[in-house]
Design a protein around this motif. Sequence first.
Motif, PDB file in Angstrom:
ATOM      1  N   GLN A 516       0.805  -1.488   0.048  1.00  0.00           N
ATOM      2  CA  GLN A 516       0.084   0.522   0.151  1.00  0.00           C
ATOM      3  C   GLN A 516       0.730   1.278  -0.176  1.00  0.00           C
ATOM      4  OE1 GLN A 516      -2.067  -0.790   3.209  1.00  0.00           O
ATOM      5  NE2 GLN A 516      -0.162   0.392   4.379  1.00  0.00           N
ATOM      6  N   THR A 517       0.003   2.173  -0.352  1.00  0.00           N
ATOM      7  CA  THR A 517       0.852   3.440  -0.747  1.00  0.00           C
ATOM      8  C   THR A 517       0.379   4.992  -0.271  1.00  0.00           C
ATOM      9  OG1 THR A 517       2.873   5.045  -1.419  1.00  0.00           O
ATOM     10  CG2 THR A 517       0.454   4.160  -2.770  1.00  0.00           C
ATOM     11  N   LEU A 518       0.259   5.357   0.494  1.00  0.00           N
ATOM     12  CA  LEU A 518       0.069   6.806   1.070  1.00  0.00           C
ATOM     13  C   LEU A 518       0.741   8.034  -0.652  1.00  0.00           C
ATOM     14  CD1 LEU A 518      -0.527   6.968   4.783  1.00  0.00           C
ATOM     15  CD2 LEU A 518      -2.026   7.351   3.269  1.00  0.00           C
ATOM     16  N   GLU A 519       1.616   7.224  -1.114  1.00  0.00           N
ATOM     17  CA  GLU A 519       1.941   8.730  -2.305  1.00  0.00           C
ATOM     18  C   GLU A 519       0.907   8.668  -3.134  1.00  0.00           C
ATOM     19  OE1 GLU A 519       5.341  10.190  -2.799  1.00  0.00           O
ATOM     20  OE2 GLU A 519       5.934   9.542  -0.494  1.00  0.00           O
ATOM     21  N   LYS A 520       1.167  10.005  -3.556  1.00  0.00           N
ATOM     22  CA  LYS A 520      -0.398  11.026  -4.514  1.00  0.00           C
ATOM     23  C   LYS A 520       0.080   9.564  -5.170  1.00  0.00           C
ATOM     24  CE  LYS A 520      -3.175  14.267  -6.318  1.00  0.00           C
ATOM     25  NZ  LYS A 520      -3.039  15.686  -5.691  1.00  0.00           N
ATOM     26  N   THR A 521      -1.573   9.415  -6.224  1.00  0.00           N
ATOM     27  CA  THR A 521      -1.451   8.964  -7.230  1.00  0.00           C
ATOM     28  C   THR A 521      -2.729   9.627  -8.173  1.00  0.00           C
ATOM     29  OG1 THR A 521      -2.986   6.824  -7.031  1.00  0.00           O
ATOM     30  CG2 THR A 521      -0.392   6.747  -6.575  1.00  0.00           C
ATOM     31  N   THR A 522      -2.673   9.668  -9.090  1.00  0.00           N
ATOM     32  CA  THR A 522      -3.672  10.570 -10.427  1.00  0.00           C
ATOM     33  C   THR A 522      -4.167   9.269 -11.139  1.00  0.00           C
ATOM     34  OG1 THR A 522      -2.482  10.964 -12.010  1.00  0.00           O
ATOM     35  CG2 THR A 522      -2.790  12.641 -10.078  1.00  0.00           C
ATOM     36  N   ILE A 523      -5.984   9.647 -11.634  1.00  0.00           N
ATOM     37  CA  ILE A 523      -6.664   8.331 -12.783  1.00  0.00           C
ATOM     38  C   ILE A 523      -5.368   8.140 -13.564  1.00  0.00           C
ATOM     39  CG2 ILE A 523      -8.589   8.253 -13.175  1.00  0.00           C
ATOM     40  CD1 ILE A 523      -9.275   7.594 -10.947  1.00  0.00           C
ATOM     41  N   PRO A 524      -4.972   9.235 -14.024  1.00  0.00           N
ATOM     42  CA  PRO A 524      -4.591   8.852 -15.521  1.00  0.00           C
ATOM     43  C   PRO A 524      -3.030   7.631 -15.487  1.00  0.00           C
ATOM     44  CG  PRO A 524      -4.987  11.744 -15.629  1.00  0.00           C
ATOM     45  CD  PRO A 524      -5.473  11.007 -14.326  1.00  0.00           C
ATOM     46  N   ASP A 525      -2.447   7.705 -14.426  1.00  0.00           N
ATOM     47  CA  ASP A 525      -1.778   6.250 -13.716  1.00  0.00           C
ATOM     48  C   ASP A 525      -2.068   5.474 -14.083  1.00  0.00           C
ATOM     49  OD1 ASP A 525       0.229   8.750 -13.358  1.00  0.00           O
ATOM     50  OD2 ASP A 525      -0.592   8.450 -11.140  1.00  0.00           O
ATOM     51  N   ILE A 526      -2.872   5.015 -13.860  1.00  0.00           N
ATOM     52  CA  ILE A 526      -4.131   3.533 -14.597  1.00  0.00           C
ATOM     53  C   ILE A 526      -3.425   2.447 -15.264  1.00  0.00           C
ATOM     54  CG2 ILE A 526      -5.764   1.996 -14.497  1.00  0.00           C
ATOM     55  CD1 ILE A 526      -7.157   4.092 -12.680  1.00  0.00           C
ATOM     56  N   ALA A 527      -3.679   3.747 -16.802  1.00  0.00           N
ATOM     57  CA  ALA A 527      -3.833   3.016 -17.943  1.00  0.00           C
ATOM     58  C   ALA A 527      -2.132   2.942 -18.271  1.00  0.00           C
ATOM     59  CB  ALA A 527      -4.357   4.091 -19.112  1.00  0.00           C
ATOM     60  N   PRO A 528      -1.301   3.997 -18.192  1.00  0.00           N
ATOM     61  CA  PRO A 528      -0.099   3.421 -18.353  1.00  0.00           C
ATOM     62  C   PRO A 528       0.860   3.016 -17.367  1.00  0.00           C
ATOM     63  CG  PRO A 528      -0.132   6.202 -17.986  1.00  0.00           C
ATOM     64  CD  PRO A 528      -2.251   5.097 -18.121  1.00  0.00           C
ATOM     65  N   THR A 529      -0.099   1.993 -16.610  1.00  0.00           N
ATOM     66  CA  THR A 529       0.759   1.243 -15.443  1.00  0.00           C
ATOM     67  C   THR A 529      -0.171  -0.394 -15.688  1.00  0.00           C
ATOM     68  OG1 THR A 529       0.618   2.168 -13.299  1.00  0.00           O
ATOM     69  CG2 THR A 529      -0.339   0.260 -13.012  1.00  0.00           C
ATOM     70  N   MET A 530      -1.294  -0.337 -16.445  1.00  0.00           N
ATOM     71  CA  MET A 530      -2.679  -1.171 -17.439  1.00  0.00           C
ATOM     72  C   MET A 530      -0.749  -1.757 -18.598  1.00  0.00           C
ATOM     73  SD  MET A 530      -3.001  -2.210 -14.536  1.00  0.00           S
ATOM     74  CE  MET A 530      -3.847  -3.400 -15.239  1.00  0.00           C
ATOM     75  N   SER A 531      -0.625  -0.764 -19.531  1.00  0.00           N
ATOM     76  CA  SER A 531      -0.086  -0.934 -20.446  1.00  0.00           C
ATOM     77  C   SER A 531       1.798  -1.415 -20.293  1.00  0.00           C
ATOM     78  CB  SER A 531       0.304   0.329 -20.996  1.00  0.00           C
ATOM     79  OG  SER A 531      -1.332   1.223 -21.544  1.00  0.00           O
ATOM     80  N   ALA A 532       1.984  -0.888 -19.032  1.00  0.00           N
ATOM     81  CA  ALA A 532       3.918  -1.148 -18.491  1.00  0.00           C
ATOM     82  C   ALA A 532       3.531  -2.819 -18.261  1.00  0.00           C
ATOM     83  CB  ALA A 532       4.063  -0.682 -17.436  1.00  0.00           C
ATOM     84  N   LEU A 533       2.289  -3.160 -17.580  1.00  0.00           N
ATOM     85  CA  LEU A 533       1.876  -4.514 -17.271  1.00  0.00           C
ATOM     86  C   LEU A 533       2.041  -4.901 -18.289  1.00  0.00           C
ATOM     87  CD1 LEU A 533       1.431  -7.208 -14.788  1.00  0.00           C
ATOM     88  CD2 LEU A 533      -1.111  -5.912 -15.461  1.00  0.00           C
ATOM     89  N   LEU A 534       0.976  -5.486 -18.966  1.00  0.00           N
ATOM     90  CA  LEU A 534       0.797  -5.916 -20.418  1.00  0.00           C
ATOM     91  C   LEU A 534       2.428  -5.866 -21.820  1.00  0.00           C
ATOM     92  CD1 LEU A 534      -2.648  -4.995 -21.122  1.00  0.00           C
ATOM     93  CD2 LEU A 534      -1.957  -7.115 -19.982  1.00  0.00           C
ATOM     94  N   GLY A 535       2.662  -4.640 -21.435  1.00  0.00           N
ATOM     95  CA  GLY A 535       4.615  -4.696 -22.229  1.00  0.00           C
ATOM     96  C   GLY A 535       4.026  -4.050 -23.703  1.00  0.00           C
ATOM     97  N   ILE A 536       2.684  -3.186 -23.440  1.00  0.00           N
ATOM     98  CA  ILE A 536       2.028  -2.403 -25.078  1.00  0.00           C
ATOM     99  C   ILE A 536       2.187  -1.344 -24.848  1.00  0.00           C
ATOM    100  CG2 ILE A 536       0.805  -4.269 -25.107  1.00  0.00           C
ATOM    101  CD1 ILE A 536      -1.213  -2.226 -23.851  1.00  0.00           C
ATOM    102  N   SER A 537       1.984  -0.808 -25.969  1.00  0.00           N
ATOM    103  CA  SER A 537       2.124   1.108 -26.731  1.00  0.00           C
ATOM    104  C   SER A 537       1.393   1.825 -24.777  1.00  0.00           C
ATOM    105  CB  SER A 537       1.956   1.317 -27.883  1.00  0.00           C
ATOM    106  OG  SER A 537       3.099   0.442 -28.523  1.00  0.00           O
ATOM    107  N   PHE A 538       1.577   2.554 -24.462  1.00  0.00           N
ATOM    108  CA  PHE A 538       0.883   3.417 -24.412  1.00  0.00           C
ATOM    109  C   PHE A 538      -0.566   3.944 -24.431  1.00  0.00           C
ATOM    110  CE2 PHE A 538       3.886   5.285 -20.458  1.00  0.00           C
ATOM    111  CZ  PHE A 538       4.494   4.011 -19.946  1.00  0.00           C
ATOM    112  N   PRO A 539      -1.707   4.644 -24.303  1.00  0.00           N
ATOM    113  CA  PRO A 539      -2.986   5.054 -25.244  1.00  0.00           C
ATOM    114  C   PRO A 539      -2.113   6.310 -25.776  1.00  0.00           C
ATOM    115  CG  PRO A 539      -3.771   4.467 -23.250  1.00  0.00           C
ATOM    116  CD  PRO A 539      -2.351   3.759 -22.829  1.00  0.00           C
TER     117      PRO A 539
END
Length: 552
Positions: A516-539
């Motif tokens: 877990q983290t209390l560091e601030k994250t933002t909604i637009p971080d989700i898609a790049p995170t999933m893209s990185a997981l899948l090894g695909i281009s970012f949107p």
Amino acid sequence: MKQTVLYLLFITLSFSSCIDQSKSNTSRSSSSEVAPKLVVGIVVDQMRYDYLTRFQSHYSEGGFKRMMREGFNCKNNHFNYVPTYTGPGHASVYTGTTPKYHGIISNNWYDKELKKTVYCASDYKVRSVGTESMAGKMSPNKMLTTSFADENRLFTQMRGKTIGVAIKDRGAILPAGHTANAAYWFHGADEGLWITSDFYREELPEWVNEFNASGAVKAYLKVWDTYDPIDTYKQSGDDLNNFETGFNGQETATFPYDLNKLKDANGGYDIIKTSPFGNALTTDFAIAAIKGEQLGQDSDTDILALSYSSTDYIGHNFGVNSKEVQDTYIRLDKDLERLFNYLDEFVGEGEYTVFLTADHGAVDVPAYLQSVNIPAGYLDYNDRKRRFQEFLFNTYGTNELVENVSNNQIFLNKKVLKELNLDIHEVEQALVDEQISYPNISKVYTATTMNSTNFTHGIEALLQNGFNQKRSGDVIIVDDIAHIAYSKTGSTHGSGLNYDTHVPLLFFGKGISHGQTLEKTTIPDIAPTMSALLGISFPNGATGKPLEIVLD
């Protein structure tokens, strides 16, 4: 000599061991880098972050708690733009950017070229599939960028499937993106059917027809009472209070609710949407989609974009502090457990990845806040309109200078500006000076300011991230904290304040760290995170960053 030979033998064996260990590590690394068979993105409509913690004692071990226990919890996750509505929220989660770039600036907005209000998912060029009504004339045509689901389709040469599922059309369509195999949404009224449009396919697949004919929808026209004894619901207000709307045909907004008896006075099958059974129905359909589309059954990653919409309908009706909202989340937790158990069985435990977030939060009912001495209130738009029209006529001799006022934005009539030989920048500033003098308006900005100044923090930065130069207005208005234009019962949303921006972000499954983290994250971080997981281009319009701490 003997010692030298033994030493060389020791070195050789050690080196061989290192090579074997290296091969073993490489093998494990390669195995762990294989993409999940299925990604399930879950967006819970109007879920505040504190619903995770307030109702936690009522949750099972297999739903929200499983995600927190086995996965990663981003506790300080926020929207980084205004307005916080359903359409922009779903688009931002999956595109990895904000309305400034993806173009979904609201659920509905004034189109400056068409000179009329448009809906974020409407498309009159397509045909309804599964109904004769207009409810199916929808597509993602107004979203300007790709989603990570689109990028996965491109990466897999269209072999990886994408299916969108939600009660709300926009909750299914915008996340699924432009290349989805299908998006399905619920048409209630007098039909009670799951439908789509010919943007995706010419007719419903057999598994959808079977589901629609199964009687599953009608079975949810039943009594809604609390899942647990109501006296254990200590985390919400009194069942009988003055801050809830309730249903037509029932005198008080109190449990129980007989949906079958109330349906005729409340939109027929639409009443299911404003009950937790709408979430249960969505789970039923999502499971049918996983099986019917054989999601997660081969080496190409599939994506299920799943949105739970009933939480929003219930929040709007009964408010943040209601027993109805608490019961809805207790029941949603059971639906999540049921979904995860099915994924374990059908796709395989450890073979899929899930993230869960929300499209926005919600404010406590201002009337309730006032009752406990917290500053809050309601906006009088009629008085604002009257004063503003008087100002326009007295200053410019006409009310035609303003073309539209909506979404806290003022749209100027450029033709009239030109006819009156008025400078647009001077007029914008004059409108700012006028509007800021009105009650319950805290800030006002011009489009010129949004286009010429780079804001990095505060409400100004959120406004700028939500400002699309082609689609947004010429003057932007910010209301006082906890002041809304709404009925005095039920909750709403849309601001850049914490009650609307702070939402859950949970990840679990294949490729996800535990923590877990209390560091601030933002909604637009989700898609790049999933893209990185899948090894695909970012949107293609992504502005967020991959959350490295989340990835295993």
